[in-house]
Every structure is written in structure tokens, then in C-alpha cells.
Scaffold this motif. Structure first.
Motif, PDB file in Angstrom:
ATOM      1  N   THR A 132      41.574  36.454  50.276  1.00 10.87           N
ATOM      2  CA  THR A 132      40.627  35.380  50.581  1.00 10.87           C
ATOM      3  C   THR A 132      39.877  35.657  51.879  1.00 10.87           C
ATOM      4  O   THR A 132      38.689  35.324  51.985  1.00 10.87           O
ATOM      5  CB  THR A 132      41.354  34.036  50.667  1.00 10.87           C
ATOM      6  N   GLY A 189      42.481  31.620  45.022  1.00 11.33           N
ATOM      7  CA  GLY A 189      43.490  30.791  45.677  1.00 11.33           C
ATOM      8  C   GLY A 189      43.916  29.568  44.900  1.00 11.33           C
ATOM      9  O   GLY A 189      44.749  28.793  45.396  1.00 11.33           O
ATOM     10  N   GLU A 190      43.384  29.359  43.703  1.00 13.19           N
ATOM     11  CA  GLU A 190      43.746  28.169  42.924  1.00 13.19           C
ATOM     12  C   GLU A 190      45.216  28.213  42.513  1.00 13.19           C
ATOM     13  O   GLU A 190      45.742  29.253  42.126  1.00 13.19           O
ATOM     14  CB  GLU A 190      42.845  28.053  41.693  1.00 13.19           C
ATOM     15  N   THR A 191      45.864  27.052  42.591  1.00 10.71           N
ATOM     16  CA  THR A 191      47.309  26.999  42.375  1.00 10.71           C
ATOM     17  C   THR A 191      47.699  26.158  41.164  1.00 10.71           C
ATOM     18  O   THR A 191      48.301  26.650  40.208  1.00 10.71           O
ATOM     19  CB  THR A 191      48.014  26.440  43.628  1.00 10.71           C
ATOM     20  N   THR A 243      49.591  32.689  43.301  1.00 15.31           N
ATOM     21  CA  THR A 243      49.860  31.316  43.736  1.00 15.31           C
ATOM     22  C   THR A 243      50.912  30.650  42.848  1.00 15.31           C
ATOM     23  O   THR A 243      51.754  29.891  43.345  1.00 15.31           O
ATOM     24  CB  THR A 243      48.561  30.496  43.699  1.00 15.31           C
ATOM     25  N   THR A 255      40.407  34.878  37.649  1.00 19.66           N
ATOM     26  CA  THR A 255      39.178  34.835  38.449  1.00 19.66           C
ATOM     27  C   THR A 255      37.973  35.296  37.647  1.00 19.66           C
ATOM     28  O   THR A 255      36.902  34.681  37.695  1.00 19.66           O
ATOM     29  CB  THR A 255      39.347  35.701  39.710  1.00 19.66           C
ATOM     30  N   GLY A 262      52.064  35.805  49.708  1.00 16.48           N
ATOM     31  CA  GLY A 262      51.131  34.970  50.461  1.00 16.48           C
ATOM     32  C   GLY A 262      50.278  35.763  51.430  1.00 16.48           C
ATOM     33  O   GLY A 262      49.088  35.470  51.615  1.00 16.48           O
ATOM     34  N   THR A 318      46.009  37.248  38.621  1.00 14.60           N
ATOM     35  CA  THR A 318      45.077  36.524  39.480  1.00 14.60           C
ATOM     36  C   THR A 318      43.638  36.939  39.218  1.00 14.60           C
ATOM     37  O   THR A 318      42.740  36.095  39.099  1.00 14.60           O
ATOM     38  CB  THR A 318      45.433  36.785  40.962  1.00 14.60           C
ATOM     39  N   SER A 333      36.584  33.393  45.866  1.00 16.65           N
ATOM     40  CA  SER A 333      37.679  33.137  46.807  1.00 16.65           C
ATOM     41  C   SER A 333      38.433  31.876  46.427  1.00 16.65           C
ATOM     42  O   SER A 333      39.666  31.827  46.484  1.00 16.65           O
ATOM     43  CB  SER A 333      37.118  33.017  48.227  1.00 16.65           C
ATOM     44  N   ARG A 334      37.685  30.852  46.020  1.00 14.90           N
ATOM     45  CA  ARG A 334      38.325  29.599  45.588  1.00 14.90           C
ATOM     46  C   ARG A 334      39.145  29.812  44.330  1.00 14.90           C
ATOM     47  O   ARG A 334      40.243  29.255  44.194  1.00 14.90           O
ATOM     48  CB  ARG A 334      37.236  28.548  45.350  1.00 14.90           C
ATOM     49  N   LEU A 355      47.626  37.458  49.411  1.00 18.27           N
ATOM     50  CA  LEU A 355      46.653  36.457  49.003  1.00 18.27           C
ATOM     51  C   LEU A 355      45.747  36.080  50.174  1.00 18.27           C
ATOM     52  O   LEU A 355      44.529  35.920  50.015  1.00 18.27           O
ATOM     53  CB  LEU A 355      47.385  35.223  48.481  1.00 18.27           C
ATOM     54  N   PHE A 356      46.329  35.958  51.352  1.00 15.90           N
ATOM     55  CA  PHE A 356      45.552  35.658  52.553  1.00 15.90           C
ATOM     56  C   PHE A 356      44.537  36.766  52.835  1.00 15.90           C
ATOM     57  O   PHE A 356      43.382  36.497  53.184  1.00 15.90           O
ATOM     58  CB  PHE A 356      46.494  35.495  53.747  1.00 15.90           C
TER      59      PHE A 356
END
Length: 313
Positions: free
Chosen positions: A295, A236-238, A263, A97, A288, A93, A232-233, A291-292
Motif C-alpha cells: 500500500t 487492503g480490503e478485509t 488481510t 484486486t 502485515g 490478493t 491500494s484500497r 501488505l504495508f
């Protein structure tokens, strides 16, 4: 007109005024309740999401110890002998990023400087909406763009690169978040008073010097906030990383090799690779939750930076 008719007209006017006043009072009483319910739904939804993550994650950690989750560097939850070390997903991740920010920050900031300091009003009215249209493109379209266009170009340019790799989705994620960084940064630069620019120009500065040494430092809080929100975007990209990045969880940092992000793993398991109620199934809630937290920290950091370094004129 007789006095009786005049009286009737006055009574009708008075009744209409009373009805309008009564309706206005009703609206004044009802609207605060409606607005409160809307805000309450948002708060309850957020609390519900947090409780769902926490409760389901607790089931996961009843089986998998914290030490293995945060201490191991192997992530193979679907093997016959599963391993649940989260670091390969975290590394993947962060790798995506970093690549995305290396693409998005220079292009986004230079676009913002041009729109704020060099573009005419007519050019700004045309270019900024076009730039922001990029933000409305579905991410699955970006994913196929990465796989069918960017990756073949990279294969021709870089010997040894795999079809699924970290570089291609990282570049496309960066392209995707350019509008966010450019738009927020341009708004921050445009809010710098014109008299500050005029003063710097009167002292003999060039327009580039004014932009880089006066406007950018004055708008630094908004610029940094846009970069943090972009990060942050990207975290969280999937869909882009799921389609073009592969599914190889590894702690090795090599942008030419396949990776798997947090993700992408959630998508993999959610498609049915693990049965409901199994440890593998609950692992997506643990991922998750992490990840939460990532972000959430990014958003809190952006808000803190905005308040801490805000310039008031």
C-alpha cells in the motif's frame, strides 16, 4: 456627561482593547503549539506502527528463513508441519484486486465523464452526493451483499463456481471503490479549463471527442492517481474477502475457486487460531508488513504520477 465620566468610559474602552489584544496574542502563541502537537501525534503514530511491524516481523524471521517465505508456494502455517510461502496469499490478493479494477475502472471513469461533460449542474449536485454515499457503506455490509446476493446470482449463471470464490468478492470490491475513482477523476476533469473545451468544439469536435481526446488526456494525472489509489484500497480490503472469498490459500489463478488474501489471513489468525507468541502468531506481522509495503508503494506511485503528469494551465 461630565469630564470624569468621559474619562471613565475611555478607560473602560482602553481596558477592553488591551484585553482583546492580550487574548489575541495568547492565541497566536498557543495555536502553533497545538497544531504542532497534532502533526507530531500523526508522525509518532506512523513511526509506532512501523516499529511494531518491524520488531514483531523480526521475531518471525528468526524462525522462518527469507528463502522459504519468498520462495515457497505453499502457505499452511496452522498445519502440524507448517509451510510459510507467502505467494498464495499474494496471488489471492492480486486476483481480487484485478477483478475489482476490471469492474471499477470502466464504471468509475464513465461516471466521471458523464458528471464532468454531460450532466447539468442540477443533475451533478444530485448524482455526485448519491454516488459518494456508496463510499460510506460499511465493508461488512458489502461482504454480506457479496455472499447472499452476488454469489447466488453467479452460481446460477456460471456452472461449477464454488460458494466461496474470488469472483464474487472481486466484483463487490470493485463496486465499493467506484466512488473513489469516479469522484477523484471527475474533480480532475472539472479542473480542465472551459476554454480548452470551447476551442475543441469550435474546431468541429463532438462532445464525446472533446471528452475522450481533450479532457481525459488533460486530466490524465488525476485519473491515473485515482486508479492507483483504488488499487491500494482493493489490496487492503478485509471484510468483503474474509466473508465471501473463503480461506483457501492457493497459487493457482482460478476466480471460480476459494482464495485467501493477506488481510483475510490476518483476520483468521487474529480471531484466535494461533496462540500468542507462536510462530503462527508472528506470521500475521510478516504478512502485515508486506501488505504495508504494497500500500505504501501504491500511495507513493500515485503521488509521483500526480506530480509527473500534472498539466498546468
Amino acid at each position: 456627561m461630565s469630564s470624569t465620566q468621559n474619562k471613565s468610559v475611555r478607560e473602560l474602552i482602553q481596558q477592553n482593547r488591551q484585553q482583546k489584544y492580550s487574548m489575541k496574542n495568547v492565541m497566536e502563541r498557543v495555536m502553533p503549539i497545538v497544531l504542532f502537537l497534532c502533526a507530531f501525534v500523526s508522525v509518532v503514530t506512523t513511526i509506532g506502527i512501523i516499529l511494531t511491524l518491524v520488531i514483531e516481523t523480526e521475531h518471525f524471521f528468526e524462525v522462518v528463513p527469507f528463502k522459504e517465505f519468498f520462495g515457497s508456494t505453499s502457505w499452511y502455517p496452522l498445519n502440524s508441519q507448517p509451510e510459510y510461502g507467502i505467494w498464495p496469499l499474494v496471488v489471492g490478493t492480486l486476483e481480487i484486486t484485478v477483478i475489482a479494477m476490471l469492474v471499477a475502472v470502466p464504471i468509475g471513469l464513465t461516471s466521471a465523464i458523464y458528471l464532468s461533460e454531460y450532466a447539468s449542474d442540477r443533475a451533478r449536485r444530485i448524482l455526485k452526493p448519491i454516488l459518494e454515499v456508496l463510499a460510506g457503506v460499511p465493508t461488512i455490509v458489502f461482504g454480506f451483499f457479496a455472499l447472499t446476493f452476488v454469489t447466488p446470482v453467479l452460481v446460477k449463471l456460471i456452472p461449477g463456481i464454488q460458494i466461496y470464490n474470488a469472483l464474487s468478492p472481486g466484483i463487490v470490491v470493485g463496486i465499493m471503490i467506484i466512488p473513489m475513482i469516479a469522484s477523484i477523476s471527475e474533480d480532475a476533469m472539472s479542473s480542465v479549463p472551459k476554454k480548452i473545451r470551447d476551442g475543441a468544439l469550435a474546431l468541429g469536435s463532438t462532445r464525446l471527442e472533446v471528452a475522450l481526446k481533450v479532457v481525459v488526456p488533460a486530466a490524465l494525472s488525476g485519473i491515473i492517481a485515482s486508479i492507483v489509489l483504488g488499487m491500494s484500497r482493493a489490496i487492503g480490503e478485509t471484510m468483503i474477502v474474509t466473508i465471501a472469498g473463503g480461506s483457501n490459500p492457493t497459487a493457482a489463478i482460478d476466480p471460480l475457486e476459494p482464495v485467501q488474501t493477506m488481510t483475510a489471513y490476518i483476520v483468521q489468525v487474529a480471531l484466535g487460531d494461533a496462540g500468542f507468541g507462536t510462530v503462527e502468531y508472528y506470521s500475521i506481522y510478516a504478512v502485515g508488513t508486506l501488505l504495508f509495503v504494497f500500500t505504501l508503494v501504491m500511495n507513493l506511485l500515485a503521488n509521483w504520477i500526480t506530480r509527473r503528469f500534472r498539466e498546468e494551465y
